[in-house]
Design an enzyme around this catalytic site. Structure first.
Site, PDB file in Angstrom:
ATOM      1  N   GLU A 166       0.802  -1.241   0.000  1.00 31.50           N
ATOM      2  CA  GLU A 166       0.000   0.000   0.000  1.00 31.50           C
ATOM      3  C   GLU A 166       0.829   1.281   0.000  1.00 31.50           C
ATOM      4  O   GLU A 166       0.616   2.177   0.827  1.00 31.50           O
ATOM      5  CB  GLU A 166      -0.973  -0.018   1.191  1.00 31.50           C
ATOM      6  CG  GLU A 166      -1.877  -1.238   1.175  1.00 31.50           C
ATOM      7  CD  GLU A 166      -2.775  -1.375   2.405  1.00 31.50           C
ATOM      8  OE1 GLU A 166      -2.731  -0.502   3.282  1.00 31.50           O
ATOM      9  OE2 GLU A 166      -3.509  -2.369   2.479  1.00 31.50           O
ATOM     10  N   GLU A 216      -6.410 -10.397  -1.312  1.00 32.96           N
ATOM     11  CA  GLU A 216      -7.220 -10.158  -0.100  1.00 32.96           C
ATOM     12  C   GLU A 216      -8.682 -10.060  -0.527  1.00 32.96           C
ATOM     13  O   GLU A 216      -9.305  -9.004  -0.423  1.00 32.96           O
ATOM     14  CB  GLU A 216      -6.766  -8.877   0.616  1.00 32.96           C
ATOM     15  CG  GLU A 216      -5.311  -8.914   1.038  1.00 32.96           C
ATOM     16  CD  GLU A 216      -4.851  -7.688   1.817  1.00 32.96           C
ATOM     17  OE1 GLU A 216      -5.710  -6.915   2.291  1.00 32.96           O
ATOM     18  OE2 GLU A 216      -3.636  -7.494   1.939  1.00 32.96           O
TER      19      GLU A 216
HETATM   20  O1  G3I Z   1      -5.250  -8.903  18.944  1.00 31.36           O
HETATM   21  C1  G3I Z   1      -5.840  -7.720  19.497  1.00 31.36           C
HETATM   22  C2  G3I Z   1      -6.624  -8.056  20.738  1.00 31.36           C
HETATM   23  O2  G3I Z   1      -5.751  -8.534  21.710  1.00 31.36           O
HETATM   24  C3  G3I Z   1      -7.353  -6.794  21.209  1.00 31.36           C
HETATM   25  O3  G3I Z   1      -8.170  -7.111  22.304  1.00 31.36           O
HETATM   26  C4  G3I Z   1      -8.214  -6.214  20.106  1.00 31.36           C
HETATM   27  C5  G3I Z   1      -8.873  -4.904  20.526  1.00 31.36           C
HETATM   28  O4  G3I Z   1      -9.062  -4.045  19.433  1.00 31.36           O
HETATM   29  O5  G3I Z   1      -7.375  -5.940  18.994  1.00 31.36           O
HETATM   30  C6  G3I Z   1      -6.761  -7.116  18.479  1.00 31.36           C
HETATM   31  O6  G3I Z   1      -5.993  -6.756  17.384  1.00 31.36           O
HETATM   32  C7  G3I Z   1      -6.691  -6.399  16.212  1.00 31.36           C
HETATM   33  C8  G3I Z   1      -6.278  -7.359  15.114  1.00 31.36           C
HETATM   34  O7  G3I Z   1      -6.856  -6.960  13.891  1.00 31.36           O
HETATM   35  C9  G3I Z   1      -6.691  -8.799  15.384  1.00 31.36           C
HETATM   36  O8  G3I Z   1      -8.064  -8.887  15.436  1.00 31.36           O
HETATM   37  C10 G3I Z   1      -6.317  -4.982  15.852  1.00 31.36           C
HETATM   38  O9  G3I Z   1      -6.877  -4.092  16.812  1.00 31.36           O
HETATM   39  C11 G3I Z   1      -6.863  -4.643  14.475  1.00 31.36           C
HETATM   40  O10 G3I Z   1      -6.341  -3.374  14.073  1.00 31.36           O
HETATM   41  C12 G3I Z   1      -6.406  -5.681  13.482  1.00 31.36           C
HETATM   42  O11 G3I Z   1      -6.980  -5.376  12.248  1.00 31.36           O
HETATM   43  C13 G3I Z   1      -6.343  -5.946  11.119  1.00 31.36           C
HETATM   44  C14 G3I Z   1      -5.956  -4.823  10.168  1.00 31.36           C
HETATM   45  O12 G3I Z   1      -5.434  -5.362   8.957  1.00 31.36           O
HETATM   46  C15 G3I Z   1      -4.872  -3.942  10.736  1.00 31.36           C
HETATM   47  O13 G3I Z   1      -3.680  -4.653  10.879  1.00 31.36           O
HETATM   48  C16 G3I Z   1      -7.323  -6.907  10.461  1.00 31.36           C
HETATM   49  O14 G3I Z   1      -7.529  -8.035  11.313  1.00 31.36           O
HETATM   50  C17 G3I Z   1      -6.754  -7.361   9.113  1.00 31.36           C
HETATM   51  O15 G3I Z   1      -7.726  -8.116   8.429  1.00 31.36           O
HETATM   52  C18 G3I Z   1      -6.381  -6.154   8.276  1.00 31.36           C
HETATM   53  O16 G3I Z   1      -5.786  -6.595   7.077  1.00 31.36           O
HETATM   54  C19 G3I Z   1      -5.375  -5.574   6.149  1.00 31.36           C
HETATM   55  C20 G3I Z   1      -4.167  -6.103   5.405  1.00 31.36           C
HETATM   56  O17 G3I Z   1      -3.158  -6.450   6.313  1.00 31.36           O
HETATM   57  C21 G3I Z   1      -3.660  -5.087   4.397  1.00 31.36           C
HETATM   58  N1  G3I Z   1      -4.720  -4.665   3.481  1.00 31.36           N
HETATM   59  C22 G3I Z   1      -5.935  -4.194   4.142  1.00 31.36           C
HETATM   60  C23 G3I Z   1      -6.477  -5.230   5.128  1.00 31.36           C
HETATM   61  C24 G3I Z   1      -7.751  -4.745   5.791  1.00 31.36           C
HETATM   62  O18 G3I Z   1      -7.498  -3.626   6.594  1.00 31.36           O
END
Ligand code: G3I
Length: 370
Positions: free
Chosen positions: A156, A262
């Site tokens: 990105e 994705e």
């Molecule tokens: O693991 C913690 C947990 O301990 C906590 O209680 C909770 C509270 O918010 O957060 C959890 O972490 C979250 C994690 O996902 C696992 O669920 C993060 O807050 C959250 O920001 C994270 O979101 C991920 C996001 O990327 C940001 O990294 C999504 O799962 C994931 O599907 C998404 O994937 C991205 C790709 O990497 C890049 N392209 C876009 C795509 C969608 O945003």
């Protein structure tokens, strides 16, 4: 619903019933077209989510780490790496003979807070950032050398208008941060495939800029194997004609493999940035209309469009080497929290009960005829 429900998966993990063994799988259905990949989370890789773990093993021949290899998770402090979840992810892939993808080495988002700044919180100089990138990439790619077969090296970095994203990496190193990342990844594992990955790849200006950037790296002798087209779709976007043009252009203009990296499709009303999403209960309800289940007409519209998209991928299977869905079942998906937090969405190939969605039926039927 016709196949691979929760009960079936439970049976398949505890016995070898002939019925389960005879069920066609997604990886068989598309074996002549492309790898079928899935993004898995730590619970699925470790087996804590036993149903998700079993579905991944049964239906998919490639996995990508949804979160556990992101900088803030795997490298939270300069001298501290956290390997447990990434190790479990790679082990699961190896045990199941899968093509394992690492995601992602350089990304402005989910970057560990220390990575771009000094002890005063100011952005570091170019040489310091180069050294941090080199250490980060050498350490992670080196640990999984020969085991992780492909890496999303940079994620990105280009905007919809074709300009470079104003990220910390770009501010400190300029455009050069991208070739440097590819150089370091190749040095760390010369046999690994290396990919550039991004969203909104249907946008013409973005498409052109990425072709130019990738070709620039290839002309310099850098290894770039694939262009990852994130497939975060909605019921009314993107324009599939534009998406298809990008599949063809990326392959024909760069010689790279195209990967749909994705894939998911929201079933919910599309929200634009200008929409007021929070002022009234009515507005919230209209944006989250299916909390009790997806009505038949909305489910049909979603399944029809997913089949249209899958047909497009199959049509271009000479150019597409992998199609990866972004999550296991509807309840796991990030789309429930984006672009509005707390909605109930239905974007993936398996529903909340781990039942496979109907549009896949026609592809699975073909397996039995082969
Ligand atoms: O693991 C913690 C947990 O301990 C906590 O209680 C909770 C509270 O918010 O957060 C959890 O972490 C979250 C994690 O996902 C696992 O669920 C993060 O807050 C959250 O920001 C994270 O979101 C991920 C996001 O990327 C940001 O990294 C999504 O799962 C994931 O599907 C998404 O994937 C991205 C790709 O990497 C890049 N392209 C876009 C795509 C969608 O945003």
């Amino acid at each position: 619903m016709f196949i691979a429900g929760m009960a079936m998966i439970a049976v398949s993990t505890t016995s070898c019933s002939q019925k389960v063994d005879a069920e066609p799988t997604l990886k068989e259905a598309f074996k002549d077209d492309f790898l079928m990949g899935i993004a898995i989370n730590a619970d699925q890789a470790s087996g804590r989510d036993s149903i998700g773990n079993a579905i991944a093993a049964k239906h998919f021949n490639s996995i990508v780490a949804e979160n556990v290899m992101k900088c803030e998770k795997i490298h939270p402090q300069e001298n501290e790496y956290f390997w447990d979840d990434a190790d479990a992810f790679v082990k699961f892939g190896e045990e199941n003979g899968m093509f394992i993808i690492g995601h992602c080495l350089v990304w402005h988002s989910q970057c560990a807070p220390w990575f771009l700044v000094n002890e005063n919180g100011e952005e570091v100089d170019a040489e310091t950032l180069k050294q941090r990138m080199r250490d980060h990439i050498y350490t992670i790619v080196g640990r999984y050398k020969g085991r992780v077969k492909g890496w999303d090296v940079v994620n990105e970095a280009i905007m919809e208008d074709g300009s470079y994203r104003d990220s910390g990496f770009y501010r400190i190193l300029g455009e050069e941060f991208i070739p440097l990342a590819f150089q370091y990844a190749h040095e760390a594992d010369p046999d690994a495939e290396l990919y550039y990955n991004d969203y909104s790849m249907n946008e013409p200006a973005k498409r052109d800029a990425i072709i130019k950037m990738v070709n620039g790296m290839k002309q310099r002798g850098l290894r770039v194997d694939g262009i990852g087209m994130q497939g975060h779709m909605g019921i009314d976007y993107p324009d599939l004609g534009d998406f298809e043009k990008s599949i063809v252009a990326f392959a024909d203009s760069t010689g790279c493999n195209v990967m749909i990296t994705e894939w998911d499709m929201s079933s919910l009303p599309t929200v634009t940035q200008s929409a007021n999403v929070s002022d009234t209960v009515a507005a919230r309800e209209s944006l989250n209309p299916y909390v009790d289940g997806l009505p038949a007409d909305a489910a049909k519209a979603w399944n029809d469009r997913m089949a249209q998209v899958m047909d497009m991928f199959v049509k271009h299977s000479d150019k597409i080497s992998r199609v990866t869905v972004w999550g296991m079942s509807d309840g796991d998906s990030w789309r429930n929290d984006w672009p509005v937090v707390g909605r109930t969405d239905y974007p993936l190939l398996f529903d909340r009960n781990h039942e496979m969605k109907p549009f896949l039926g026609k592809y699975l039927e073909n397996v039995n005829k082969q």
